[in-house]
Design a protein around this motif. Structure first.
Motif, PDB file in Angstrom:
ATOM      1  N   PHE A  32      -4.115  11.480   8.861  1.00  0.00           N
ATOM      2  CA  PHE A  32      -4.997  10.639   9.363  1.00  0.00           C
ATOM      3  C   PHE A  32      -4.411   9.316   9.001  1.00  0.00           C
ATOM      4  CE2 PHE A  32      -8.812   7.990   8.781  1.00  0.00           C
ATOM      5  CZ  PHE A  32      -9.429   8.170  10.329  1.00  0.00           C
ATOM      6  N   GLN A  33      -4.235   9.075   7.449  1.00  0.00           N
ATOM      7  CA  GLN A  33      -3.774   7.822   7.025  1.00  0.00           C
ATOM      8  C   GLN A  33      -2.271   7.460   7.651  1.00  0.00           C
ATOM      9  OE1 GLN A  33      -1.081   7.145   4.325  1.00  0.00           O
ATOM     10  NE2 GLN A  33      -1.477   5.188   5.358  1.00  0.00           N
ATOM     11  N   VAL A  65      -4.700   4.948   9.695  1.00  0.00           N
ATOM     12  CA  VAL A  65      -5.090   3.658   8.951  1.00  0.00           C
ATOM     13  C   VAL A  65      -3.777   2.792   8.655  1.00  0.00           C
ATOM     14  CG1 VAL A  65      -5.942   3.250   6.623  1.00  0.00           C
ATOM     15  CG2 VAL A  65      -7.076   5.239   7.990  1.00  0.00           C
ATOM     16  N   GLY A  66      -2.771   3.447   8.183  1.00  0.00           N
ATOM     17  CA  GLY A  66      -1.467   2.633   8.096  1.00  0.00           C
ATOM     18  C   GLY A  66      -0.928   1.916   9.077  1.00  0.00           C
ATOM     19  N   PRO A  67      -0.686   2.298  10.012  1.00  0.00           N
ATOM     20  CA  PRO A  67      -0.157   1.699  11.207  1.00  0.00           C
ATOM     21  C   PRO A  67      -1.043   0.660  11.614  1.00  0.00           C
ATOM     22  CG  PRO A  67       0.426   3.796  11.415  1.00  0.00           C
ATOM     23  CD  PRO A  67      -0.401   3.888  10.320  1.00  0.00           C
ATOM     24  N   ASN A  84      -5.308   7.394   1.617  1.00  0.00           N
ATOM     25  CA  ASN A  84      -6.195   6.537   2.083  1.00  0.00           C
ATOM     26  C   ASN A  84      -6.548   5.410   1.378  1.00  0.00           C
ATOM     27  OD1 ASN A  84      -6.967   7.643   5.028  1.00  0.00           O
ATOM     28  ND2 ASN A  84      -6.445   9.466   4.048  1.00  0.00           N
ATOM     29  N   TRP A  85      -7.172   5.636   0.163  1.00  0.00           N
ATOM     30  CA  TRP A  85      -7.510   4.691  -0.791  1.00  0.00           C
ATOM     31  C   TRP A  85      -6.437   3.509  -0.795  1.00  0.00           C
ATOM     32  CZ3 TRP A  85      -6.219   2.152  -5.259  1.00  0.00           C
ATOM     33  CH2 TRP A  85      -6.995   1.453  -5.944  1.00  0.00           C
ATOM     34  N   PRO A 136       0.788  -1.154  -0.116  1.00  0.00           N
ATOM     35  CA  PRO A 136      -0.158  -0.001   0.041  1.00  0.00           C
ATOM     36  C   PRO A 136       0.880   1.196   0.007  1.00  0.00           C
ATOM     37  CG  PRO A 136      -0.997  -1.548   1.432  1.00  0.00           C
ATOM     38  CD  PRO A 136       0.420  -2.039   0.954  1.00  0.00           C
ATOM     39  N   ASN A 137       2.003   1.296   0.682  1.00  0.00           N
ATOM     40  CA  ASN A 137       2.756   2.423   0.746  1.00  0.00           C
ATOM     41  C   ASN A 137       3.440   2.941  -0.495  1.00  0.00           C
ATOM     42  OD1 ASN A 137       1.954   3.440   3.149  1.00  0.00           O
ATOM     43  ND2 ASN A 137       3.790   2.060   4.492  1.00  0.00           N
ATOM     44  N   GLY A 138       3.894   1.623  -1.034  1.00  0.00           N
ATOM     45  CA  GLY A 138       4.650   1.617  -2.373  1.00  0.00           C
ATOM     46  C   GLY A 138       3.667   2.388  -3.376  1.00  0.00           C
TER      47      GLY A 138
END
Length: 229
Positions: free
Chosen positions: A99-100, A104-106, A162-163, A10-12
């Motif tokens: 916020f992400q 959301v990410g962590p 976020n998506w 997702p981060n990539g």
């Protein structure tokens, strides 16, 4: 030319989707996470934290940027796109981006670890991260009940960030049942051609190529060369 060091996470995808949306020329350098390539000395010169994604902007004195949120802000400010120009719009974009990054990410990342990968299944721990992930998705749903996108009526880097995580909710074991506004937004963003291209980066064949030692050594020499310029 932007040099993108990335993997299919997702981060990539946050970085590759943003580059596709902006139409910037970039070269993909897949990083073999399983082999620990992100911890090698040559990569740590780009990102001291040893994580993907990272970029090097050859058109800006080989300027290196790490941390996915910082990359998105850098690219948006470089082009003047995907970031509102007005003070309030920019602030809303940054708020939802943070916020992400902070939530959301962590939380979804930890849900992935304990739900999918941890050797011992610890139900209270799994439930803790899945429940918090669900709560955060409910926050997104509430916001999206008020506007088409997170920062307002315009699509921004906050939506991309976020998506790229929210779309993976099933992998985290988190349901989005009843989150109608979130589901509408997930579909809207997924329909964008640039997004569809971005989540296919790196291609499977590109990732496999990085396991070729000669290619990897050539890449290392190249990186060292332009970082020393």
């Amino acid at each position: 030319m932007i040099e993108l060091y990335t993997a299919a996470t997702p981060n990539g995808h946050k970085a590759s989707v943003t580059l596709e949306e902006l139409g910037l020329p970039y070269a993909v350098h897949p990083i073999d996470l399983g082999a620990g390539e992100q911890k090698q000395d040559w990569f740590l010169k780009i990102n001291p934290n040893g994580r993907i994604p990272a970029i090097v902007d050859r058109g800006n004195d080989n300027f290196a940027v790490f941390e996915s949120g910082a990359i998105l802000v850098y690219l948006a400010e470089k082009t003047g796109e995907l970031m509102p120009a007005d003070e309030k719009g920019r602030s809303r974009t940054m708020q939802w981006l943070m916020f992400q990054m902070g939530g959301v990410g962590p939380m979804m990342g930890q849900a992935n670890v304990f739900h999918r990968y941890w050797q011992e299944k610890i139900p209270p721990v799994i439930a803790r991260y899945q429940n918090e992930s669900r709560r955060l998705l409910e926050v997104l749903d509430g916001r999206l009940a008020q506007s088409r996108y997170l920062a307002g009526e315009d699509y921004t880097i906050a939506d991309i960030a976020n998506w790229c995580w929210a779309r993976t909710h099933e992998w985290s074991g988190v349901s989005v049942d009843g989150l109608d506004h979130l589901q509408r937004w997930l579909g809207d963003v997924a329909d964008r051609p640039a997004v569809q291209r971005g989540i296919c980066v790196p291609r499977r064949e590109e990732a496999l190529e990085t396991r070729d030692r000669a290619k990897t050594e050539e890449l290392i020499r190249e990186v060292r060369g332009f970082l020393q310029q």
